[in-house]
Design an enzyme around this catalytic site. Structure first.
Site, mmCIF file in Angstrom:
data_model
loop_
_atom_site.group_PDB
_atom_site.id
_atom_site.type_symbol
_atom_site.label_atom_id
_atom_site.label_comp_id
_atom_site.label_asym_id
_atom_site.label_seq_id
_atom_site.Cartn_x
_atom_site.Cartn_y
_atom_site.Cartn_z
ATOM 1 N N ASP A 55 0.832 -1.199 0.000
ATOM 2 C CA ASP A 55 0.000 0.000 0.000
ATOM 3 C C ASP A 55 0.879 1.267 0.000
ATOM 4 O O ASP A 55 1.841 1.350 0.760
ATOM 5 C CB ASP A 55 -0.864 -0.040 1.271
ATOM 6 C CG ASP A 55 -2.020 0.928 1.238
ATOM 7 O OD1 ASP A 55 -2.878 0.799 0.360
ATOM 8 O OD2 ASP A 55 -2.064 1.827 2.114
ATOM 9 N N GLU A 78 14.269 -13.318 0.307
ATOM 10 C CA GLU A 78 14.731 -14.398 1.187
ATOM 11 C C GLU A 78 13.953 -15.682 0.883
ATOM 12 O O GLU A 78 14.316 -16.761 1.332
ATOM 13 C CB GLU A 78 14.522 -14.022 2.673
ATOM 14 C CG GLU A 78 15.468 -12.948 3.178
ATOM 15 C CD GLU A 78 15.041 -12.370 4.542
ATOM 16 O OE1 GLU A 78 14.161 -12.965 5.210
ATOM 17 O OE2 GLU A 78 15.585 -11.316 4.916
#
Ligand code: GLC
Length: 541
Positions: free
Chosen positions: A212, A266
């Site tokens: 957002d 990751e």
């Protein structure tokens, strides 16, 4: 879900799923209510995964479902690592992800890092005193020397972006509602606490995030006033009185974006999508240097560009020209904040828009209900829900019209709920609904499904090059080629018949798909005449 890494490895070539696939946005309040409280929920989404798999989309982006006082319908989060009871439980969430993955669908979460709810425990602590250890987790400033707000920065939803906290005598900054205080992303403790919330969901196997208002994350550390916007006109949205150069899209926000990207990286094959209401040349900055930014900086320009063949053609050319090497383009026709495409361009052109969205180069994002032609619903003033309707009345900015319940069938409440829907349902749901359109070979839904299928089957469409083709009048035409078969797409954005010719049509071509059910498909040669509101996809030999 089948083994996580196994399903992620189901790649037919070296493109990643979000480079080839179609994203579908679900506004969870409005998708399907499984409990009868009138508000959609996570089990409701799970129940409709078969539908999404049938439609052929690749990923579901779910707007916020976290605990929240709902001042901005979930974009005011009071706990980043849980589910609001109205939407279900964490178990329901796990079930949604498992069931989605079992169908080859990915799940993308909406992550709201710029601001929390004012009821988030971090903010309660922060506002409790000037010396609270979390004071600096938010943006607190003394009043300006003359009293009043520290800067002239305006709130996106109207008024000053600063709110005085009487008890401690300082102002806090909120880019949106006063109920949505902005986090201080210059504070390393905020960074690590927020990045951990990403890992929480990544560990629960989500496939990515839509972030957002990512461009708001940093504000000027010298707190300079924003300059006036010379183009502002009386009657425009108040926020646009200034050019928000000191409160949004600061150059150093890129470092934060890459911090977020690192966490996403990751985990294998996750996607990072960035919400950006910025001009094209600024949108592309969010790919980052050497791909260190977002995978898909949302490109909303189709929402703002007049529905005109020349202007849209120029937009696509400009975007193509600005993309950094390796940057994956993307296109969006609508979302929960913007008027629906069927309302903006009308039902006939909605089919042309569908063809445009699914044949342009880049990842398309669809908004729930657009596939059946749902339109904005006028909400009577006494039923308005959106806080923007309350804070900026009369400007026509409220977002309820595009958030009404999904129209599943012709039965009671369009099959959305057994209770009272939280927003009224469109009057014409008996005509515009999934159940009927699924059976109708001429429906928009069937057409969308064919487009998505074609896009999936044809490398030229999901991975090929884009080249604008010359076309006059209301016609926008382009070639998609390079990998596998080539296609010429010709779209009549007007309501008059349009002749269209192209050198490649002199040899035999095939009409693969038309927006109009009565166009006969198959071989064609030489110029063609596009009917009013007709778009065609021509396979080239
Ligand atoms: C984003 C959301 C919008 C929300 C705002 C504040 O623009 O899409 O719905 O109101 O951010 O969080």
């Amino acid at each position: 879900m089948p083994d996580t890494d196994e399903h992620r490895d189901l790649q037919t070539d070296d493109l990643l799923w979000w480079q080839k696939g179609v994203v579908y946005q679900v506004y969870p309040r409005s998708f399907l209510d499984s409990t009868g409280d009138g508000v959609g929920d996570l089990p409701g989404i799970t129940q409709r995964l078969d539908y999404l798999a049938w439609l052929g989309v690749d990923a579901v982006w779910v707007s916020p479902f976290y605990p929240s006082p709902m001042a901005d319908f979930g974009y005011d989060v009071s706990n980043y690592t849980d589910v609001h009871p109205m939407f279900g439980t964490l178990d329901d969430f796990d079930c949604l992800v498992a069931e989605a993955h079992a169908r080859g669908l990915r799940v993308i979460l909406d992550w709201v890092p710029n601001h929390t709810s004012q009821e988030h425990p971090w903010f309660l602590e922060s506002r409790s005193s000037r010396t609270n250890p979390r004071r600096d987790w938010y943006i607190w400033r003394d009043p300006s020397p003359s009293g009043g707000p520290p800067t002239n920065w305006l709130g996106f939803f109207g008024g000053s972006a600063w709110e005085l906290d009487e008890a401690t005598g300082q102002y806090y900054y909120h880019a949106f509602l006063p109920e949505q205080p902005d986090l201080n992303w210059r504070n390393p403790d905020v960074q690590s606490a927020m990045l951990d919330t990403l890992r929480f969901w990544l560990d629960r196997d989500v496939d990515g995030f839509r972030v957002d208002v990512i461009y708001h994350l940093l504000k000027d550390d010298q707190f300079r006033d924003n300059p006036l916007n010379p183009d502002y006109k009386v009657g425009d949205r108040p926020y646009t009185q200034h050019l928000p150069i000191h409160s949004a899209d600061l150059p150093d926000v890129q470092a934060v974006v890459s911090m977020i990207r690192k966490v996403v990286d990751e985990y294998p094959q996750r996607v990072l999508i960035a919400e950006l209401y910025l001009p094209l040349e600024r949108i592309v900055a969010y790919y980052g240097v050497d791909g260190s930014g977002a995978h898909l900086p949302f490109n909303f320009r189709l929402i703002f560009t007049p529905w005109d063949a020349q202007q849209i053609g120029a937009l696509v050319d400009q975007y193509e020209g600005l993309l950094p090497p390796g940057g994956q383009p993307n296109w969006v026709l609508g979302n929960h904040d913007k008027s629906r495409i069927a309302t903006r361009v009308g039902p006939a052109q909605a089919r042309v828009a569908a063809m445009l969205l699914t044949t342009l180069k880049g990842t398309p994002t669809m908004y729930y209900g657009d596939e059946i032609g749902m339109h904005d619903v006028r909400i009577p003033p006494e039923l308005l829900q959106d806080p923007v309707a309350r804070s900026l009345p009369g400007l026509g900015l409220d977002r309820d019209p595009q958030r009404t319940p999904m129209q599943w069938g012709a039965g009671a409440n369009a099959g959305f709920t057994n209770g009272t829907p939280w927003l009224p349902i469109a009057d014409d749901f008996a005509q515009i609904n999934v159940e009927d359109q699924r059976e109708d070979p001429a429906s928009l839904l069937t057409f969308y499904r064919s487009l998505i299928q074609l896009r999936r089957d044809e490398p030229a469409l999901h991975a090929g090059t884009y080249e604008r083709a010359p076309a006059a009048g209301d016609v926008l035409a382009y070639l998609r080629a390079g990998v596998g078969r080539g296609f010429l797409v010709a779209l009549n954005l007007g309501s008059q018949p349009q002749p269209f010719e192209h050198g490649r049509l002199e040899a035999e071509a095939r009409v693969t798909l038309s927006t109009l059910p009565d166009r006969s498909l198959g071989p064609t040669a030489g110029p063609i005449t596009l009917a009013p509101n007709e778009g065609v996809i021509l396979e080239l030999r």
